[in-house]
Motif scaffolding. Sequence first.
Motif, PDB file in Angstrom:
ATOM      1  N   ALA A 138       0.808  -1.223   0.000  1.00 19.24           N
ATOM      2  CA  ALA A 138       0.000   0.000   0.000  1.00 19.24           C
ATOM      3  C   ALA A 138       0.837   1.268   0.000  1.00 19.24           C
ATOM      4  N   GLN A 139       2.155   1.148   0.120  1.00 21.26           N
ATOM      5  CA  GLN A 139       3.005   2.333   0.090  1.00 21.26           C
ATOM      6  C   GLN A 139       3.093   2.930  -1.308  1.00 21.26           C
ATOM      7  N   ILE A 140       2.733   2.163  -2.335  1.00 19.64           N
ATOM      8  CA  ILE A 140       2.665   2.691  -3.692  1.00 19.64           C
ATOM      9  C   ILE A 140       1.260   3.238  -3.921  1.00 19.64           C
ATOM     10  N   PRO A 141       1.131   4.487  -4.376  1.00 18.70           N
ATOM     11  CA  PRO A 141      -0.197   5.086  -4.558  1.00 18.70           C
ATOM     12  C   PRO A 141      -1.082   4.261  -5.487  1.00 18.70           C
ATOM     13  N   VAL A 142      -2.381   4.205  -5.166  1.00 15.28           N
ATOM     14  CA  VAL A 142      -3.352   3.541  -6.030  1.00 15.28           C
ATOM     15  C   VAL A 142      -3.369   4.245  -7.390  1.00 15.28           C
ATOM     16  N   GLY A 143      -3.311   3.463  -8.450  1.00 15.91           N
ATOM     17  CA  GLY A 143      -3.270   4.035  -9.795  1.00 15.91           C
ATOM     18  C   GLY A 143      -1.901   3.957 -10.433  1.00 15.91           C
ATOM     19  N   ILE A 144      -0.879   3.567  -9.638  1.00 15.74           N
ATOM     20  CA  ILE A 144       0.470   3.369 -10.159  1.00 15.74           C
ATOM     21  C   ILE A 144       0.801   1.883 -10.068  1.00 15.74           C
ATOM     22  N   VAL A 145       1.192   1.289 -11.185  1.00 19.08           N
ATOM     23  CA  VAL A 145       1.442  -0.152 -11.251  1.00 19.08           C
ATOM     24  C   VAL A 145       2.846  -0.404 -11.796  1.00 19.08           C
TER      25      VAL A 145
END
Length: 207
Positions: free
Chosen positions: A81-88
């Motif tokens: 979850a440390q990576i923002p939602v919408g970035i893959v």
Amino acid sequence: MVSRSHLAAALATLAVIGASVTLSARLTKQEADQFSAKLNRIVQTGNAKPVKTAKPVAAQPLTTQITDNELNAYFKYNAGAQIPVGIVDPTINALGDGRVGGRAVVDLDAVRKQKQRGWLDPLGYMTGRLPITATGRLATKEGVGTFILESAEVSGVTIPKTVLQELLSYYSRTREDPDGINMDDPFELPARIREIRVGKATATIVQ
């Protein structure tokens, strides 16, 4: 006090700023855990209180070397979850001589729908999840960093700096900072990091 998640989020943000080399090596969970252990040590060092002595003694800097594979394996297996939602699938690569690059697949619809777009706004024509790449130079000194963008692309098509800045602002915003990050602004390095030396496929953290 610096938290582990704050430092990891700062590194993840570089994936949006930084982005451009295709990672060819196979990433492993072991490499991800190696980076997690190093990250813990960096944070613990940043949170430790300086030892007071009768006579001031110049402390030897603590250096921690991280590799591209370790950092990108961390993004793949441990960041969560440390990576923002919408970035893959973010990746960061050290290109040498202070230059960084990487890649991330970004949800452009979330950004595009924020406001009405005019005919001349490039984001008005970008839809779905597309790969964003960019390269730039990271300079750090005495606990402060700056980033100079060299180039940025969406699906291989060059985009202006303003488009990348809007994407960065959107995905880096927080409750405390609703405007997000401005890539032209100097930024304070977390965890009492004094310098980041970017080499070829490695970076050295100096505390």
